[in-house]
Design a protein around this motif. Structure first.
Motif, PDB file in Angstrom:
ATOM      1  N   ILE A 132       0.847  -1.196   0.000  1.00  0.00           N
ATOM      2  CA  ILE A 132       0.000   0.000   0.000  1.00  0.00           C
ATOM      3  C   ILE A 132       0.882   1.245   0.000  1.00  0.00           C
ATOM      4  O   ILE A 132       1.881   1.311   0.727  1.00  0.00           O
ATOM      5  CB  ILE A 132      -0.917   0.029   1.236  1.00  0.00           C
ATOM      6  CG1 ILE A 132      -1.778  -1.245   1.293  1.00  0.00           C
ATOM      7  CG2 ILE A 132      -1.808   1.265   1.247  1.00  0.00           C
ATOM      8  CD1 ILE A 132      -2.455  -1.466   2.633  1.00  0.00           C
ATOM      9  N   SER A 173      -2.405   6.355   1.189  1.00  0.00           N
ATOM     10  CA  SER A 173      -3.443   5.573   1.878  1.00  0.00           C
ATOM     11  C   SER A 173      -3.020   5.169   3.289  1.00  0.00           C
ATOM     12  O   SER A 173      -2.949   3.971   3.614  1.00  0.00           O
ATOM     13  CB  SER A 173      -3.776   4.325   1.056  1.00  0.00           C
ATOM     14  OG  SER A 173      -4.088   4.641  -0.271  1.00  0.00           O
ATOM     15  N   LEU A 194      -4.575   5.285   6.170  1.00  0.00           N
ATOM     16  CA  LEU A 194      -5.595   4.598   6.977  1.00  0.00           C
ATOM     17  C   LEU A 194      -5.668   3.113   6.629  1.00  0.00           C
ATOM     18  O   LEU A 194      -5.921   2.282   7.505  1.00  0.00           O
ATOM     19  CB  LEU A 194      -6.963   5.260   6.779  1.00  0.00           C
ATOM     20  CG  LEU A 194      -7.099   6.680   7.342  1.00  0.00           C
ATOM     21  CD1 LEU A 194      -8.496   7.217   7.099  1.00  0.00           C
ATOM     22  CD2 LEU A 194      -6.769   6.711   8.829  1.00  0.00           C
ATOM     23  N   GLU A 195      -5.444   2.778   5.371  1.00  0.00           N
ATOM     24  CA  GLU A 195      -5.445   1.367   4.972  1.00  0.00           C
ATOM     25  C   GLU A 195      -4.323   0.605   5.674  1.00  0.00           C
ATOM     26  O   GLU A 195      -4.487  -0.540   6.086  1.00  0.00           O
ATOM     27  CB  GLU A 195      -5.259   1.252   3.453  1.00  0.00           C
ATOM     28  CG  GLU A 195      -6.528   1.456   2.648  1.00  0.00           C
ATOM     29  CD  GLU A 195      -6.292   1.141   1.186  1.00  0.00           C
ATOM     30  OE1 GLU A 195      -5.870   0.004   0.880  1.00  0.00           O
ATOM     31  OE2 GLU A 195      -6.510   2.034   0.353  1.00  0.00           O
ATOM     32  N   ILE A 196      -3.189   1.274   5.805  1.00  0.00           N
ATOM     33  CA  ILE A 196      -2.040   0.645   6.446  1.00  0.00           C
ATOM     34  C   ILE A 196      -2.311   0.410   7.925  1.00  0.00           C
ATOM     35  O   ILE A 196      -1.994  -0.650   8.479  1.00  0.00           O
ATOM     36  CB  ILE A 196      -0.786   1.520   6.260  1.00  0.00           C
ATOM     37  CG1 ILE A 196      -0.353   1.487   4.789  1.00  0.00           C
ATOM     38  CG2 ILE A 196       0.362   1.050   7.162  1.00  0.00           C
ATOM     39  CD1 ILE A 196       0.733   2.466   4.443  1.00  0.00           C
ATOM     40  N   ARG A 197      -2.907   1.382   8.585  1.00  0.00           N
ATOM     41  CA  ARG A 197      -3.144   1.284  10.036  1.00  0.00           C
ATOM     42  C   ARG A 197      -4.036   0.100  10.403  1.00  0.00           C
ATOM     43  O   ARG A 197      -3.960  -0.418  11.512  1.00  0.00           O
ATOM     44  CB  ARG A 197      -3.756   2.582  10.558  1.00  0.00           C
ATOM     45  CG  ARG A 197      -2.787   3.753  10.516  1.00  0.00           C
ATOM     46  CD  ARG A 197      -3.394   5.009  11.080  1.00  0.00           C
ATOM     47  NE  ARG A 197      -2.615   6.182  10.706  1.00  0.00           N
ATOM     48  CZ  ARG A 197      -2.929   7.414  11.047  1.00  0.00           C
ATOM     49  NH1 ARG A 197      -4.011   7.650  11.772  1.00  0.00           N
ATOM     50  NH2 ARG A 197      -2.171   8.432  10.669  1.00  0.00           N
ATOM     51  N   LYS A 198      -4.877  -0.329   9.464  1.00  0.00           N
ATOM     52  CA  LYS A 198      -5.754  -1.473   9.715  1.00  0.00           C
ATOM     53  C   LYS A 198      -4.982  -2.794   9.728  1.00  0.00           C
ATOM     54  O   LYS A 198      -5.490  -3.794  10.237  1.00  0.00           O
ATOM     55  CB  LYS A 198      -6.845  -1.544   8.638  1.00  0.00           C
ATOM     56  CG  LYS A 198      -7.817  -0.372   8.657  1.00  0.00           C
ATOM     57  CD  LYS A 198      -8.769  -0.454   7.469  1.00  0.00           C
ATOM     58  CE  LYS A 198      -9.679   0.767   7.397  1.00  0.00           C
ATOM     59  NZ  LYS A 198     -10.549   0.723   6.186  1.00  0.00           N
ATOM     60  N   LYS A 199      -3.778  -2.791   9.175  1.00  0.00           N
ATOM     61  CA  LYS A 199      -3.043  -4.045   8.992  1.00  0.00           C
ATOM     62  C   LYS A 199      -1.790  -4.163   9.843  1.00  0.00           C
ATOM     63  O   LYS A 199      -1.076  -5.162   9.758  1.00  0.00           O
ATOM     64  CB  LYS A 199      -2.649  -4.187   7.514  1.00  0.00           C
ATOM     65  CG  LYS A 199      -3.844  -4.296   6.575  1.00  0.00           C
ATOM     66  CD  LYS A 199      -3.383  -4.623   5.164  1.00  0.00           C
ATOM     67  CE  LYS A 199      -4.571  -4.887   4.259  1.00  0.00           C
ATOM     68  NZ  LYS A 199      -4.150  -5.444   2.962  1.00  0.00           N
TER      69      LYS A 199
END
Length: 317
Positions: free
Chosen positions: A73, A78, A80-85
């Motif tokens: 990512i 992006s 926020l996408e990283i923070r989810k993972k």
């Protein structure tokens, strides 16, 4: 095709990543790749740029320049996408004073929307794995610094993640708790987790890390496996010899090439050399010809800590 393969191979890819605060350059155009399923050690002296780099990689602060790809990512476009993972354990203490140990873990699982049954099982597993079962009902405010740190690290494992950032995770832990945590981390990596790990304890890095990068003054000055760092920078070995008579060893050995006498107490001789076998033979010949009995001797490889200090010192020169 090449890009797709790269995403599969690496959890972190950064190119020319930099961070400036006015005229001060905290991170100066660094490049790094971290393989998936590996433990990557990020080492450096205080103020070298470690924490700033970690804050950029975890999307807590934006870079001033460069690119970063986290788990496939774009870390700049992006975040926020990283923070989810990912999971993040920063160096600063973080705990809920009025909550008990088990409630802290439970709450963290709820925050990550872990379903109730899984959440309950994970709480029990982590209480055992981090040796917290006996204090599960204690409030965080009543815990020692080391116990709070164990809770802080343990709760991060309440949720599923692909990449975990650990910033000095063993601060405040006694040797037994430290080894327990390191072994737990090793086990998680076997399950596919990637870990980005900073520490000031070089023995930890040597025990834990598959690869190590050393940063100083915002620049990466070395990247390799612990073993290859030793082979590359640690050719010197330390020879320690105990003799039974008081002698001026430095004078006796002054003619031996590649032989640096670091300590000579008269009965204890410490020598550093990159040609340790040849030098040791010469030393023993000289001691024998001068009728100096040897009580004990050892040849010790250069430690990762000595290599770290040497690499940093040379980069400052």
């Amino acid at each position: 095709m090449g890009r797709k393969e790269s995403i599969l191979l690496y959890s972190i890819e950064i190119n020319s990543l930099s961070k400036s605060y006015g005229d001060f350059i905290a991170v100066d155009g660094i490049d790094l790749k971290v393989e998936k399923g590996k433990i990557f050690g990020f080492l450096g002296p205080n103020g070298a740029g470690k924490t700033t780099t970690m804050k950029m990689l975890t999307t807590l602060i934006p870079p001033s320049g460069g690119k970063m790809n986290i788990l496939g990512i774009d870390g700049i476009k992006s975040p926020l996408e990283i923070r989810k993972k990912i999971g993040v354990v920063l160096q600063q203490p973080s705990y809920e004073p009025t909550l008990s140990v088990e409630k802290s873990l439970e709450k963290y699982g709820m925050m990550w929307n872990v379903e109730k049954k899984i959440r309950k099982n994970r709480v029990e597993e982590l209480l055992i794995s981090f040796d917290l079962a006996d204090i599960r009902k204690k409030k965080n405010d009543d815990l020692s610094i080391g116990q709070r740190r164990r809770v802080q690290v343990a709760r991060e494992f309440m949720h599923d993640m692909e990449l975990l950032f650990l910033d000095e995770p063993t601060v405040g832990l006694d040797p037994s708790a430290r080894r327990g945590l390191l072994d737990f981390i090793k086990g998680k990596v076997k399950d596919g987790l990637t870990i980005f790990f900073t520490t000031h304890i070089l023995e930890e890095a040597e025990y834990l890390c598959d690869d190590i990068a050393i940063i100083n003054k915002g620049k990466i000055i070395a990247v390799d496996t612990p073993a290859d760092l030793k082979n590359k920078f640690g050719r010197e070995k330390t020879i320690k010899i105990h003799v039974s008579e008081q002698k001026d060893m430095s004078s006796l050995l002054s003619g031996i090439p590649d032989c640096t006498v670091e300590h000579d107490s008269g009965t204890v001789l410490t020598v550093r050399s990159s040609q340790s076998e040849q030098v040791l033979q010469e030393i023993l010949k000289i001691l024998a010809s001068n009728h100096v009995p040897v009580e004990d001797l050892s040849v010790v490889p250069t430690s990762l800590e000595e290599i770290f200090l040497s690499v940093v010192k040379n980069s400052n020169a």
